[in-house]
Each structure stands twice: as structure tokens, then as C-alpha cells.
Design a protein around this motif. Structure first.
Motif, short mmCIF file in Angstrom:
data_model
loop_
_atom_site.label_atom_id
_atom_site.label_comp_id
_atom_site.label_asym_id
_atom_site.label_seq_id
_atom_site.Cartn_x
_atom_site.Cartn_y
_atom_site.Cartn_z
N UNK A 129 31.60 -56.20 -61.16
CA UNK A 129 31.98 -56.53 -59.78
C UNK A 129 32.34 -55.27 -59.00
N UNK A 130 32.95 -54.28 -59.71
CA UNK A 130 33.28 -53.01 -59.05
C UNK A 130 32.02 -52.28 -58.61
N UNK A 131 31.01 -52.28 -59.49
CA UNK A 131 29.74 -51.64 -59.15
C UNK A 131 29.08 -52.34 -57.96
N UNK A 132 29.18 -53.67 -57.93
CA UNK A 132 28.62 -54.42 -56.81
C UNK A 132 29.31 -54.10 -55.50
N UNK A 133 30.65 -53.95 -55.58
CA UNK A 133 31.41 -53.61 -54.37
C UNK A 133 31.03 -52.22 -53.86
N UNK A 134 30.92 -51.26 -54.78
CA UNK A 134 30.53 -49.90 -54.40
C UNK A 134 29.13 -49.89 -53.78
N UNK A 135 28.21 -50.66 -54.39
CA UNK A 135 26.84 -50.73 -53.85
C UNK A 135 26.85 -51.33 -52.44
N UNK A 136 27.69 -52.34 -52.22
CA UNK A 136 27.79 -52.96 -50.89
C UNK A 136 28.31 -51.95 -49.87
N UNK A 137 29.30 -51.15 -50.27
CA UNK A 137 29.84 -50.12 -49.38
C UNK A 137 28.76 -49.11 -49.00
N UNK A 138 27.96 -48.72 -49.99
CA UNK A 138 26.88 -47.76 -49.73
C UNK A 138 25.86 -48.35 -48.76
N UNK A 139 25.53 -49.62 -48.95
CA UNK A 139 24.57 -50.27 -48.05
C UNK A 139 25.11 -50.31 -46.63
N UNK A 140 26.38 -50.68 -46.49
CA UNK A 140 27.00 -50.73 -45.16
C UNK A 140 27.04 -49.35 -44.51
N UNK A 141 27.34 -48.32 -45.32
CA UNK A 141 27.39 -46.96 -44.78
C UNK A 141 26.00 -46.49 -44.35
N UNK A 142 24.98 -46.84 -45.13
CA UNK A 142 23.61 -46.46 -44.78
C UNK A 142 23.18 -47.15 -43.49
N UNK A 143 23.51 -48.44 -43.36
CA UNK A 143 23.18 -49.16 -42.13
C UNK A 143 23.91 -48.55 -40.94
N UNK A 144 25.18 -48.23 -41.14
CA UNK A 144 25.97 -47.62 -40.06
C UNK A 144 25.39 -46.27 -39.66
N UNK A 145 24.99 -45.49 -40.66
CA UNK A 145 24.39 -44.18 -40.38
C UNK A 145 23.08 -44.34 -39.60
N UNK A 146 22.28 -45.33 -39.98
CA UNK A 146 21.01 -45.56 -39.29
C UNK A 146 21.24 -45.93 -37.83
N UNK A 147 22.24 -46.79 -37.59
CA UNK A 147 22.54 -47.21 -36.22
C UNK A 147 22.99 -46.01 -35.38
N UNK A 148 23.79 -45.12 -35.97
CA UNK A 148 24.31 -43.97 -35.23
C UNK A 148 23.24 -42.89 -35.09
#
Length: 276
Positions: free
Chosen positions: A5-24
Motif C-alpha cells: 500500500x505504501x508503494x501504491x501511495x508513492x506511485x500515486x504521488x508521482x502520477x499526481x506530480x507528473x500531471x501537475x508538472x505537465x499542466x504547468x
């Protein structure tokens, strides 16, 4: 929490950060690519790569007036940063290390400065600048910019100064150092990360501020980049490729400043939140 579950949470954070980076990053990337096109190609195909990379757009933008606006912005931003850093550090040193009457009231006034919007004070500030004879000078921008950035900067630096052990001051006093000597030789070197944080926040505000720049400055020779680019569009009859090149030139210093000071910025924010 299990490892899975920790790995899943970290992966979700990375996905959100990548999406945020793409938007910016996407608007900046679009502006960069289209700054090498001519106007017709921008409207015909703004999504693909240019057929011919027009590096001459940057030379045209620079020689058509951007150079003057750029140098004016550099001058105004540099003076504002120096004033804000020195006055905020000096004020924070006095508030954090000395006891005096009205100290709490002074802190409340600093917090009040954070709640005051620049737009609200535009008309009285304009009248004040005219009365002082500062209208249509760079000081008409420098002084208001510094005044609006000092409250937040002072509170950030004060929070860091509160974490400096009293023993440092006592040892310096025993060695015969003056109060100002302690400020310059102990507190300033220790507070480099938070001071760089103040520089980044102040430079970002002063470089991009638009409202004061178009109201307080009338002379084309004294305009900063945000106000100058508005005139720049009309002067070039909306040559969008050259205009986008000018926008890239105006954005580059702030990007370079943040990237070069990023580690100080993060450390400074963390250090500035140690104590309230």
C-alpha cells in the motif's frame, strides 16, 4: 501500512506530480516552440514543430525594445531585493532578539501588511507618489514593491532568527563584538537559506508586477518588461512569433533564478517555519 500500500501511495504521488508538472510546463513549452515561428504558421499549425526555426525572432525582439525593458526590470528588481533583504533582516533581528514596548503591536502591523491588497491602495499611493515627485521614476516602483514585500519577508526571517541559540550572542559579546557586528557576522551568515528564499519571492513579485508598472511609469524609456510588452505588441503590429520570443526573454531570468536557488528556497522555507 503495508509495503504494498505504501508503494501504491508513492506511485500515486508521482502520477499526481507528473500531471501537475505537465499542466504547468505545457504553456511554457508551447510558448517556447512558437517563439521560433512566424505569425502565419502559429495560427496554421501551433501544435507541431516549426518548419523553419526562426532564431532571428529573439534578435528582433531584443533590438525592438525588449533590451531596454529588460535592463529596467533588472535594475528595479535588484534594488528591491537589496532593500527588502536588508530591512527585513534588520527588523527581524530587532524584533526577535530584543524586548521593548510595542513589540506585539509591531508584529500585528506586520501581519496587517499581509492583508493589505496592492489594488486597494492604488489611488492613495498614486497621489502620494505624485506629491513626493516620484511619478515617472524607477523609485515610484521600487519603494511600493519593497513596502509590500517587507511584512512577509520580515516574518519569515524572524522565525529563523528565533531558532538561533542565545549562546552565540553571549559569546560574541564576551569577545567584544557590537550588536550590529553580531547581526552581520553571525545572523546574516547563518540565515543565507532564508534570505535566498526572500530574494526569490521578492524577485518574482517585482519582475512580474504589472499594475503599478503601467500606472506609475509613463515614459517608454523607463518601463519594465510587463508594461513594456503591452506596448511591444502594438509596435510590432502583433508579430506573434517575435512577441512570444519577448515573453520567453522576460520569463527566463525568473526560471533561472529559481532553478539556481531551489535548494536554498526549500531549506529557507523549512527554516523559516521553525518557530512562530
Amino acid at each position: 501500512m503495508s509495503r504494498k500500500s505504501l508503494s501504491g501511495t508513492v506511485a500515486l504521488y508521482y502520477v499526481l506530480l507528473i500531471v501537475y508538472f505537465a499542466v504547468i510546463a505545457y504553456p511554457l513549452l508551447w510558448m517556447l516552440i512558437n517563439s521560433f515561428r512566424e505569425s502565419g504558421e502559429i495560427f496554421g499549425n501551433s501544435w507541431g514543430l516549426p518548419k523553419t526555426w526562426l532564431f532571428s525572432n529573439y534578435a528582433t525582439a531584443w533590438h525592438s525594445g525588449i533590451s531596454d525593458y529588460f535592463l529596467n526590470s533588472v535594475f528595479v528588481t535588484a534594488i528591491v531585493c537589496l532593500l527588502v533583504v536588508f530591512l527585513s533582516a534588520l527588523g527581524a533581528f530587532g524584533i526577535s532578539r530584543f524586548e521593548f514596548k510595542g513589540k506585539s503591536l509591531l508584529l500585528i502591523l506586520c501581519l496587517g501588511g499581509l492583508m493589505l491588497s496592492p489594488q486597494v491602495s492604488l489611488i492613495p499611493l498614486y497621489k502620494l507618489i505624485q506629491a513626493l515627485g516620484l511619478h515617472n521614476t524607477h523609485w515610484a516602483l521600487i519603494l511600493p514593491y519593497a513596502a509590500y514585500r517587507i511584512p512577509l519577508s520580515l516574518l519569515l526571517v524572524r522565525s529563523f532568527f528565533l531558532s538561533v541559540p542565545k549562546e552565540f550572542e553571549e559569546a560574541a559579546y564576551m569577545d567584544g563584538s557590537s550588536t550590529f557586528g553580531i547581526f552581520m557576522r553571525i545572523f546574516i551568515p547563518l540565515s543565507v537559506p532564508i534570505l535566498f528564499t526572500v530574494v526569490i519571492l521578492t524577485a518574482y513579485f517585482a519582475w512580474n508586477e504589472f499594475m503599478f508598472a503601467i500606472v506609475f511609469i509613463d515614459s517608454e524609456r523607463l518601463k519594465t518588461i510587463p508594461a513594456g510588452l503591452m506596448q511591444f505588441r502594438d509596435m510590432l503590429q502583433t508579430d506573434w512569433g517575435v512577441l512570444l520570443a519577448g515573453l520567453m526573454i522576460s520569463a527566463l531570468p525568473v526560471i533561472v533564478l529559481f532553478l539556481s536557488m531551489q535548494r536554498f528556497f526549500i531549506r529557507g522555507l523549512a527554516a523559516g517555519g521553525v518557530k512562530g
